[in-house]
Scaffold this motif. Structure first.
Motif, PDB file in Angstrom:
ATOM      1  N   GLN A  59       0.833  -1.203   0.000  1.00 53.74           N
ATOM      2  CA  GLN A  59       0.000   0.000   0.000  1.00 53.74           C
ATOM      3  C   GLN A  59       0.866   1.252   0.000  1.00 53.74           C
ATOM      4  OE1 GLN A  59      -2.462  -0.583   3.455  1.00 53.74           O
ATOM      5  NE2 GLN A  59      -3.979  -1.793   2.347  1.00 53.74           N
ATOM      6  N   GLN A  60       1.893   1.278   0.825  1.00 55.77           N
ATOM      7  CA  GLN A  60       2.739   2.457   0.926  1.00 55.77           C
ATOM      8  C   GLN A  60       3.492   2.737  -0.364  1.00 55.77           C
ATOM      9  OE1 GLN A  60       5.247   2.120   4.359  1.00 55.77           O
ATOM     10  NE2 GLN A  60       3.534   2.312   5.775  1.00 55.77           N
ATOM     11  N   LEU A  61       3.895   1.683  -1.060  1.00 54.48           N
ATOM     12  CA  LEU A  61       4.671   1.863  -2.287  1.00 54.48           C
ATOM     13  C   LEU A  61       3.811   1.813  -3.550  1.00 54.48           C
ATOM     14  CD1 LEU A  61       7.839  -0.231  -1.370  1.00 54.48           C
ATOM     15  CD2 LEU A  61       7.456   2.236  -1.114  1.00 54.48           C
ATOM     16  N   SER A  62       2.513   1.623  -3.370  1.00 57.37           N
ATOM     17  CA  SER A  62       1.561   1.581  -4.497  1.00 57.37           C
ATOM     18  C   SER A  62       1.927   0.521  -5.529  1.00 57.37           C
ATOM     19  CB  SER A  62       1.461   2.957  -5.163  1.00 57.37           C
ATOM     20  OG  SER A  62       1.015   3.916  -4.244  1.00 57.37           O
ATOM     21  N   VAL A  63       2.229  -0.680  -5.027  1.00 57.52           N
ATOM     22  CA  VAL A  63       2.499  -1.823  -5.900  1.00 57.52           C
ATOM     23  C   VAL A  63       1.731  -3.026  -5.363  1.00 57.52           C
ATOM     24  CG1 VAL A  63       4.796  -1.022  -6.617  1.00 57.52           C
ATOM     25  CG2 VAL A  63       4.577  -2.497  -4.613  1.00 57.52           C
ATOM     26  N   ARG A  64       1.729  -4.105  -6.117  1.00 59.25           N
ATOM     27  CA  ARG A  64       1.035  -5.321  -5.685  1.00 59.25           C
ATOM     28  C   ARG A  64       1.821  -6.049  -4.604  1.00 59.25           C
ATOM     29  NH1 ARG A  64      -0.039  -8.027 -11.422  1.00 59.25           N
ATOM     30  NH2 ARG A  64       0.126  -6.042 -12.460  1.00 59.25           N
ATOM     31  N   MET A  65       1.102  -6.826  -3.824  1.00 53.26           N
ATOM     32  CA  MET A  65       1.753  -7.615  -2.775  1.00 53.26           C
ATOM     33  C   MET A  65       2.767  -8.584  -3.383  1.00 53.26           C
ATOM     34  SD  MET A  65      -1.155  -8.260   0.163  1.00 53.26           S
ATOM     35  CE  MET A  65      -1.866  -9.608  -0.738  1.00 53.26           C
ATOM     36  N   SER A  66       2.456  -9.129  -4.548  1.00 55.67           N
ATOM     37  CA  SER A  66       3.387 -10.069  -5.189  1.00 55.67           C
ATOM     38  C   SER A  66       4.702  -9.377  -5.557  1.00 55.67           C
ATOM     39  CB  SER A  66       2.753 -10.700  -6.426  1.00 55.67           C
ATOM     40  OG  SER A  66       2.434  -9.712  -7.394  1.00 55.67           O
ATOM     41  N   THR A  67       4.629  -8.096  -5.903  1.00 50.14           N
ATOM     42  CA  THR A  67       5.843  -7.336  -6.216  1.00 50.14           C
ATOM     43  C   THR A  67       6.701  -7.186  -4.963  1.00 50.14           C
ATOM     44  OG1 THR A  67       4.690  -6.138  -7.967  1.00 50.14           O
ATOM     45  CG2 THR A  67       6.707  -5.136  -7.114  1.00 50.14           C
ATOM     46  N   ILE A  68       6.057  -6.853  -3.844  1.00 48.27           N
ATOM     47  CA  ILE A  68       6.784  -6.719  -2.577  1.00 48.27           C
ATOM     48  C   ILE A  68       7.390  -8.065  -2.182  1.00 48.27           C
ATOM     49  CG2 ILE A  68       6.562  -6.255  -0.096  1.00 48.27           C
ATOM     50  CD1 ILE A  68       6.434  -3.725  -1.785  1.00 48.27           C
ATOM     51  N   SER A  69       6.633  -9.135  -2.346  1.00 49.98           N
ATOM     52  CA  SER A  69       7.143 -10.470  -1.994  1.00 49.98           C
ATOM     53  C   SER A  69       8.377 -10.824  -2.807  1.00 49.98           C
ATOM     54  CB  SER A  69       6.060 -11.528  -2.199  1.00 49.98           C
ATOM     55  OG  SER A  69       5.038 -11.359  -1.257  1.00 49.98           O
ATOM     56  N   LYS A  70       8.346 -10.533  -4.101  1.00 52.31           N
ATOM     57  CA  LYS A  70       9.502 -10.832  -4.957  1.00 52.31           C
ATOM     58  C   LYS A  70      10.705  -9.991  -4.548  1.00 52.31           C
ATOM     59  CE  LYS A  70       6.668 -12.083  -8.896  1.00 52.31           C
ATOM     60  NZ  LYS A  70       6.156 -11.642 -10.211  1.00 52.31           N
ATOM     61  N   MET A  71      10.470  -8.700  -4.303  1.00 55.47           N
ATOM     62  CA  MET A  71      11.566  -7.831  -3.876  1.00 55.47           C
ATOM     63  C   MET A  71      12.131  -8.316  -2.544  1.00 55.47           C
ATOM     64  SD  MET A  71      10.722  -3.903  -4.908  1.00 55.47           S
ATOM     65  CE  MET A  71       9.073  -3.777  -4.266  1.00 55.47           C
ATOM     66  N   ALA A  72      11.245  -8.682  -1.619  1.00 54.52           N
ATOM     67  CA  ALA A  72      11.678  -9.146  -0.303  1.00 54.52           C
ATOM     68  C   ALA A  72      12.502 -10.422  -0.424  1.00 54.52           C
ATOM     69  CB  ALA A  72      10.471  -9.368   0.601  1.00 54.52           C
ATOM     70  N   ASP A  73      12.108 -11.334  -1.312  1.00 58.22           N
ATOM     71  CA  ASP A  73      12.875 -12.567  -1.513  1.00 58.22           C
ATOM     72  C   ASP A  73      14.302 -12.246  -1.951  1.00 58.22           C
ATOM     73  OD1 ASP A  73      10.746 -14.174  -0.801  1.00 58.22           O
ATOM     74  OD2 ASP A  73      10.131 -14.581  -2.874  1.00 58.22           O
ATOM     75  N   ILE A  74      14.432 -11.303  -2.864  1.00 60.42           N
ATOM     76  CA  ILE A  74      15.759 -10.914  -3.355  1.00 60.42           C
ATOM     77  C   ILE A  74      16.572 -10.276  -2.230  1.00 60.42           C
ATOM     78  CG2 ILE A  74      16.966  -9.321  -4.911  1.00 60.42           C
ATOM     79  CD1 ILE A  74      14.578  -9.855  -6.896  1.00 60.42           C
ATOM     80  N   LEU A  75      15.933  -9.373  -1.467  1.00 52.14           N
ATOM     81  CA  LEU A  75      16.631  -8.701  -0.374  1.00 52.14           C
ATOM     82  C   LEU A  75      16.958  -9.668   0.757  1.00 52.14           C
ATOM     83  CD1 LEU A  75      14.669  -5.331  -0.383  1.00 52.14           C
ATOM     84  CD2 LEU A  75      16.972  -5.763  -1.281  1.00 52.14           C
ATOM     85  N   CYS A  76      16.123 -10.690   0.952  1.00 50.16           N
ATOM     86  CA  CYS A  76      16.430 -11.747   1.930  1.00 50.16           C
ATOM     87  C   CYS A  76      17.682 -12.500   1.490  1.00 50.16           C
ATOM     88  CB  CYS A  76      15.268 -12.726   2.067  1.00 50.16           C
ATOM     89  SG  CYS A  76      13.880 -12.112   3.032  1.00 50.16           S
ATOM     90  N   GLY A  77      17.764 -12.783   0.211  1.00 55.50           N
ATOM     91  CA  GLY A  77      18.930 -13.480  -0.329  1.00 55.50           C
ATOM     92  C   GLY A  77      20.220 -12.701  -0.150  1.00 55.50           C
ATOM     93  N   LYS A  78      20.132 -11.385  -0.108  1.00 53.78           N
ATOM     94  CA  LYS A  78      21.304 -10.537   0.107  1.00 53.78           C
ATOM     95  C   LYS A  78      21.605 -10.357   1.589  1.00 53.78           C
ATOM     96  CE  LYS A  78      20.437  -7.805  -4.043  1.00 53.78           C
ATOM     97  NZ  LYS A  78      21.690  -7.814  -4.775  1.00 53.78           N
TER      98      LYS A  78
END
Length: 116
Positions: A59-78
Motif C-alpha cells: 500500500q505504501q509503495l503503491s504496488v502489488r503484494m506479489s511485487t513486494i514479496s519478490k523484492m523481499a525474496d531478493i533482499l532476503c537473499g542478500k
C-alpha cells in the motif's frame, strides 16, 4: 473550430526528459549496489517504519503484494531483510531489516554494502 492552446504545453516534453534522465541516473546507482528499481524504496520503507507487513508495504509503495514479496525474496537473499509470519494468521508476512539492511536504509547510496 480551432483548438485552444494549452498554457506551458512546451514544458511537458522537458519534464518527461528530465524524469527519464533522473530514472537513468538512479538505475546506474542501483546497479552498482546490485539493486533493482523499487528495492531501494522497500529498504527505505522498512527503515522508516520498522517491521512492516507485505500488505502495508504494498500500500505504501503503491504496488502489488506479489511485487513486494519478490523484492523481499531478493533482499532476503542478500541478507538485508528477513521474513516472518504472524502467529495468529500464517498468511501475514512481516518484513524486517537485518543489521546489514538497517545500515543500507540509513546511509547514502555511495556507502551501501554490495553483494552478499
Amino acid at each position: 473550430m480551432s483548438a485552444t492552446p494549452v498554457p506551458n504545453a512546451g514544458v511537458v516534453p522537458s519534464l518527461l526528459s528530465i524524469s527519464k534522465s533522473i530514472r537513468q541516473l538512479l538505475n546506474i546507482s542501483l546497479v552498482e549496489l546490485e539493486l533493482a528499481a523499487g528495492q531501494d524504496q522497500l529498504l527505505l520503507c522498512l527503515a522508516d517504519n520498522g517491521d512492516t507487513y507485505v500488505t502495508e508495504a504494498a500500500q505504501q509503495l503503491s504496488v502489488r503484494m506479489s511485487t513486494i514479496s519478490k523484492m523481499a525474496d531478493i533482499l532476503c537473499g542478500k541478507g538485508w531483510v528477513t521474513k516472518g509470519v504472524y502467529i495468529e494468521d500464517q498468511r501475514r508476512v512481516r518484513l524486517r531489516l537485518t543489521e546489514k539492511g538497517e545500515h543500507c536504509g540509513r546511509c547514502p547510496p555511495s556507502s551501501l554494502p554490495t553483494g552478499a
